[in-house]
Motif scaffolding. Structure first.
Motif, PDB file in Angstrom:
ATOM      1  N   ALA B  17      -6.648   8.933  -7.887  1.00 60.57           N
ATOM      2  CA  ALA B  17      -6.161   8.588  -8.911  1.00 60.57           C
ATOM      3  C   ALA B  17      -4.639   9.038  -9.148  1.00 60.57           C
ATOM      4  O   ALA B  17      -3.958   8.465 -10.192  1.00 60.57           O
ATOM      5  CB  ALA B  17      -6.927   9.094 -10.231  1.00 60.57           C
ATOM      6  N   ALA B  18      -4.107   9.686  -8.549  1.00 59.97           N
ATOM      7  CA  ALA B  18      -2.927  10.085  -8.462  1.00 59.97           C
ATOM      8  C   ALA B  18      -1.884   9.695  -7.376  1.00 59.97           C
ATOM      9  O   ALA B  18      -1.658  10.182  -6.377  1.00 59.97           O
ATOM     10  CB  ALA B  18      -2.603  11.719  -8.418  1.00 59.97           C
ATOM     11  N   PRO B  19      -1.740   8.387  -7.314  1.00 58.89           N
ATOM     12  CA  PRO B  19      -1.384   7.641  -6.094  1.00 58.89           C
ATOM     13  C   PRO B  19       0.317   8.016  -6.081  1.00 58.89           C
ATOM     14  O   PRO B  19       1.265   7.101  -6.321  1.00 58.89           O
ATOM     15  CB  PRO B  19      -1.256   6.220  -6.157  1.00 58.89           C
ATOM     16  N   ALA B  20       0.751   9.099  -5.940  1.00 62.28           N
ATOM     17  CA  ALA B  20       2.147   9.366  -5.803  1.00 62.28           C
ATOM     18  C   ALA B  20       2.742   8.557  -4.794  1.00 62.28           C
ATOM     19  O   ALA B  20       2.204   8.217  -3.716  1.00 62.28           O
ATOM     20  CB  ALA B  20       2.301  10.919  -5.199  1.00 62.28           C
ATOM     21  N   LEU B  21       4.084   7.931  -5.137  1.00 66.28           N
ATOM     22  CA  LEU B  21       4.178   7.102  -4.086  1.00 66.28           C
ATOM     23  C   LEU B  21       4.583   7.559  -2.744  1.00 66.28           C
ATOM     24  O   LEU B  21       4.254   6.911  -1.723  1.00 66.28           O
ATOM     25  CB  LEU B  21       5.717   6.604  -4.678  1.00 66.28           C
ATOM     26  N   SER B  22       4.502   8.925  -2.398  1.00 64.43           N
ATOM     27  CA  SER B  22       4.925   9.431  -1.169  1.00 64.43           C
ATOM     28  C   SER B  22       3.395   9.519  -0.587  1.00 64.43           C
ATOM     29  O   SER B  22       3.642   9.458   0.617  1.00 64.43           O
ATOM     30  CB  SER B  22       5.576  10.592  -1.277  1.00 64.43           C
ATOM     31  N   ALA B  23       2.479   9.656  -1.249  1.00 67.40           N
ATOM     32  CA  ALA B  23       1.246   9.718  -0.594  1.00 67.40           C
ATOM     33  C   ALA B  23       0.842   8.556   0.445  1.00 67.40           C
ATOM     34  O   ALA B  23       0.932   7.485   0.059  1.00 67.40           O
ATOM     35  CB  ALA B  23       0.145   9.736  -1.775  1.00 67.40           C
ATOM     36  N   SER B  24       0.715   9.061   1.546  1.00 69.07           N
ATOM     37  CA  SER B  24       0.423   8.049   2.541  1.00 69.07           C
ATOM     38  C   SER B  24      -1.046   7.342   2.428  1.00 69.07           C
ATOM     39  O   SER B  24      -1.877   7.988   1.829  1.00 69.07           O
ATOM     40  CB  SER B  24       0.534   8.784   3.846  1.00 69.07           C
ATOM     41  N   LEU B  25      -1.229   6.194   2.861  1.00 72.46           N
ATOM     42  CA  LEU B  25      -2.735   5.522   2.782  1.00 72.46           C
ATOM     43  C   LEU B  25      -3.654   6.678   3.353  1.00 72.46           C
ATOM     44  O   LEU B  25      -4.820   6.614   2.772  1.00 72.46           O
ATOM     45  CB  LEU B  25      -2.430   4.275   3.449  1.00 72.46           C
ATOM     46  N   ASN B  26      -3.334   7.212   4.520  1.00 65.98           N
ATOM     47  CA  ASN B  26      -4.358   8.078   5.044  1.00 65.98           C
ATOM     48  C   ASN B  26      -4.594   9.340   4.236  1.00 65.98           C
ATOM     49  O   ASN B  26      -5.841   9.661   4.066  1.00 65.98           O
ATOM     50  CB  ASN B  26      -3.845   8.872   6.423  1.00 65.98           C
ATOM     51  N   GLU B  27      -3.776   9.810   3.443  1.00 62.98           N
ATOM     52  CA  GLU B  27      -4.022  10.941   2.590  1.00 62.98           C
ATOM     53  C   GLU B  27      -4.907  10.394   1.455  1.00 62.98           C
ATOM     54  O   GLU B  27      -5.792  11.373   0.972  1.00 62.98           O
ATOM     55  CB  GLU B  27      -2.774  11.518   2.105  1.00 62.98           C
ATOM     56  N   ARG B  28      -4.606   9.111   0.959  1.00 60.63           N
ATOM     57  CA  ARG B  28      -5.381   8.698  -0.166  1.00 60.63           C
ATOM     58  C   ARG B  28      -6.661   8.271   0.346  1.00 60.63           C
ATOM     59  O   ARG B  28      -7.830   8.384  -0.573  1.00 60.63           O
ATOM     60  CB  ARG B  28      -4.836   7.162  -0.590  1.00 60.63           C
ATOM     61  N   LEU B  29      -6.986   7.840   1.616  1.00 64.35           N
ATOM     62  CA  LEU B  29      -8.377   7.523   2.133  1.00 64.35           C
ATOM     63  C   LEU B  29      -9.182   8.869   2.409  1.00 64.35           C
ATOM     64  O   LEU B  29     -10.436   8.771   2.547  1.00 64.35           O
ATOM     65  CB  LEU B  29      -8.346   6.537   3.324  1.00 64.35           C
ATOM     66  N   ALA B  30      -8.425   9.811   2.748  1.00 56.13           N
ATOM     67  CA  ALA B  30      -9.237  11.096   2.982  1.00 56.13           C
ATOM     68  C   ALA B  30     -10.410  11.686   2.295  1.00 56.13           C
ATOM     69  O   ALA B  30     -11.489  11.791   2.743  1.00 56.13           O
ATOM     70  CB  ALA B  30      -8.169  12.307   3.209  1.00 56.13           C
ATOM     71  N   PRO B  31     -10.114  11.858   0.836  1.00 51.71           N
ATOM     72  CA  PRO B  31     -11.303  12.111   0.078  1.00 51.71           C
ATOM     73  C   PRO B  31     -12.717  10.845   0.348  1.00 51.71           C
ATOM     74  O   PRO B  31     -13.754  11.284   0.149  1.00 51.71           O
ATOM     75  CB  PRO B  31     -10.767  12.026  -1.403  1.00 51.71           C
ATOM     76  N   CYS B  32     -12.255   9.716   0.286  1.00 45.72           N
ATOM     77  CA  CYS B  32     -13.228   8.706   0.542  1.00 45.72           C
ATOM     78  C   CYS B  32     -14.023   8.910   1.752  1.00 45.72           C
ATOM     79  O   CYS B  32     -15.221   8.805   1.639  1.00 45.72           O
ATOM     80  CB  CYS B  32     -12.662   7.375   0.735  1.00 45.72           C
ATOM     81  N   LEU B  33     -13.466   9.328   2.970  1.00 43.10           N
ATOM     82  CA  LEU B  33     -13.918   9.467   4.299  1.00 43.10           C
ATOM     83  C   LEU B  33     -14.797  10.833   4.232  1.00 43.10           C
ATOM     84  O   LEU B  33     -15.732  10.964   5.135  1.00 43.10           O
ATOM     85  CB  LEU B  33     -13.112   9.367   5.399  1.00 43.10           C
TER      86      LEU B  33
END
Lengths: 428, 191
Positions: B17-33
């Motif tokens: 929920a904190a999609p800091a603009l810098s957060a890469s897609l992989n970082e965002r997907l890590a918790p999902c995975l």
């Protein structure tokens, strides 16, 4: 076979059920229809019968070969496609007509209703919202009017009020155009409807008798329904009272309108799945004051084809026959008679019938608008493609759902696959 | 198990929920995975493997979670903050995961055979592809976790899961719970 259409899209197999055909208004064979037509209709029925009998699987099963794969229902994205990616350039219409984007960003655009002031209300099946489209200072404005509804497919506008049909209830918003942008809460007027998801989304319309007409689909592909609750068309007063069943034995009608000349109600009905690639065909039906009130489902399909499972011992002559056949699995949905003056005179009082496109056949058909012209007695004189192009190389680039006429006589067309509404106009 | 979902979900929620603009897609997907399995194969009970799922299928399911049309812990909370663009980007990215790894462990030949008969009778392959790999908005079911498949089929039957399209409601209408058990076993051991 003069009354069959030329193939509306390339890559389709030959054979009779590819294309819609006109059928007699009375009992098959008794109204003097040409022997060619008669032959065409019955040859097709015979073909299916033999297909069915030749199968190793239980009757109604699909063929056991590679070709029969990829039959699943494809619904498109719930997220609308941007205006520049819409397939308008691929759409073909007769000379003099023009198709343009009327509004993009209308997620899962389904049934259409136009107000006297020109606001266009658009129902949806998958996104829970009814959208309102307005042209303000030359700019198109698309906004959700209400959201969080359960498959609000049906919308109808009458004297300032918008009627909305969800799966199991009908509601209304009075003076709706004063409430745009305020997220008004619809007032429920009737919730005496079954809750089934299957064929549960509804088309609605208001008849010349100022009553609201609501179909209830059969809760599955093919089954003997309880006609008191399912597989029929009801009407009610505009406050939800006085509900009664006016026709039964329809499988799933998602479009209807009233013939401006005869005032009779016509409705499209989707044929059953899994009998054969070609059919049975979708129907265009007519509710006659003195006609039979049962339209055949699940016993007799398309007026002359007895169901392989439920048709044994049944007689097609006991049911009201269709006035036209619209192709096998083509998913005929919205239909409206044309009463405007923009289009050439031959279009007056003709009906536009939208085919969403098939899923239960390997060589897809539909993704088009058909034009039906009528005789003064309400029988169908001719049937031909009007707009084609949503089907390209057996793949959908869009799925048309409903048509509605604007005050200037141009025609709107919704596309739930892309979340868009197009406008079709004519100039000499 | 519910609790482990919740704990995981809280962490995931914070990250997603904190999609800091810098957060890469992989970082965002890590918790999902972390739940769904980094290489497309889930090892958590009742958490589906996402490997090999068609992007359009995941898009409509994530949309349904966000709109609360499909009710399931913890996905409704997790999808809440995702924009339409997020849904498209995430489903495209997840679709690149390799199909789940099928282990032959615990395979019961008799059950598999019964599952095959039921799958044939109820035409699974006509919509999900003959190899059950799915296409468009029709999910991959080959190699999916057995417990999750069973849960999904039972939820269609009970009406808890309506589906983006009601096709599955028609399919399960004439299937028994024993059919579900056998078909889930077949699909989980698919090769």
């Amino acid at each position: 076979m003069p009354l069959y259409l030329t193939n509306p899209a390339p890559g389709q197999i030959g054979g009779c059920q590819n294309n819609p055909s006109v059928v007699p208004s009375g009992k098959p064979g008794e109204d003097g229809m040409s022997s060619i037509r008669k032959c065409a209709v019955f040859v097709c029925a015979a073909l299916w019968t033999s297909t069915v009998l030749g199968q190793q699987t239980p009757v109604g099963g699909p063929p056991q070969n590679q070709a029969a794969t990829k039959l699943g229902p494809i619904v498109g994205s719930p997220i609308p496609v941007s205006a520049d990616k819409l397939p308008v350039a691929k759409l073909k219409v007769p000379a003099g007509f023009k198709v343009e984007v009327y509004a993009s960003g209308v997620a899962n655009a389904r049934s259409l209703a136009v107000s006297d002031k020109g606001t266009v209300f658009v129902g949806s099946r998958l996104v829970g919202a009814v959208h309102a489209i307005r042209i303000k200072d030359g700019k198109t404005e698309v906004k959700p009017l209400v959201s969080g509804l359960q498959r609000p497919n049906g919308v109808a506008f009458h004297k300032g009020t918008l009627y909305i049909a969800e799966i199991s209830r009908i509601s209304r918003i009075d003076n709706v155009e004063d409430k745009l942008g305020t997220a008004p809460k619809p007032t429920v007027i009737n919730e005496q409807f079954p809750k089934d998801e299957q064929h549960g989304w509804k088309f609605i319309g208001i008849g010349p008798d100022e009553k609201l007409y609501v179909p209830v689909g059969a809760p599955g592909n093919v089954l003997v329904p309880d006609y008191k609750t399912h597989a029929h068309i009801r009407r009610m007063n505009l406050d939800g009272s006085g509900m009664e069943i006016i026709a039964e034995g329809q499988r799933n009608s998602v479009g209807f309108d009233w013939n401006p000349v005869t005032k009779e109600m016509y409705f499209t009905d989707n044929g059953r799945d899994w009998v054969s690639e070609d059919g049975p065909e979708d129907e265009l039906n007519r509710v006659r004051a003195n006609g039979k009130k049962h339209f055949g489902f699940p016993y007799c399909h398309q007026g002359n084809f007895r169901d392989p499972e439920f048709g044994w011992g049944m007689n097609c002559a006991d049911y009201e026959p269709p006035v036209a056949l619209l192709g096998g699995h083509g998913a005929s949905l919205g239909m409206r008679f044309y009463t405007g003056s923009m289009f050439p005179a031959e279009y007056k009082d003709a009906a536009f019938i939208v085919r969403h496109g098939s899923w239960n056949r390997t060589n897809k058909i539909g993704g088009d608008i058909l034009l039906a012209k009528f005789n003064p007695d309400g029988t169908v004189k001719s049937l031909e493609p009007f707009l084609t192009g949503f089907l390209q190389d057996n793949t959908y680039v869009g799925r048309p759902v409903d048509v509605a006429q604007l005050a200037d006589g141009s025609l709107l067309l919704s596309d739930d696959f892309n979340g868009a509404v197009y406008r079709i106009s004519y100039a000499k | 198990m519910r609790n482990s979902f919740r704990a995981g979900a809280l962490v995931a929620l914070a990250l997603v929920a904190a999609p800091a603009l810098s957060a890469s897609l992989n970082e965002r997907l890590a918790p999902c995975l972390a739940c769904h399995g980094e290489k497309g194969t889930s090892v958590m009970p009742e958490v589906p493997s996402l490997g090999g799922q068609p992007a359009p299928y995941m898009l409509v399911q994530l949309f349904a979670f966000r709109e609360k049309q499909r009710l399931a812990d913890p996905m409704n909370d997790l999808a809440q903050e995702l924009t339409n663009d997020d849904l498209m980007v995430i489903s495209e990215a997840l679709a690149k995961l390799p199909p789940p790894v099928v282990s032959g462990k615990g395979a019961d030949a008799a059950k598999i055979e019964k599952g095959r008969v039921a799958a044939q009778k109820h035409r699974c392959g006509f919509c999900h592809n003959p190899d059950m790999s799915g296409h468009d908005q029709i999910g991959r079911i080959a190699g999916q976790r057995e417990d999750y498949l069973l849960k999904a089929l039972r939820e269609y039957k009970s009406g808890k899961r309506a589906g983006f399209d009601p096709a599955m409601l028609e399919v399960v209408r004439d299937m028994s719970d024993e059919d579900f058990v056998n078909v889930a076993h077949l699909l989980a051991h698919w090769n």
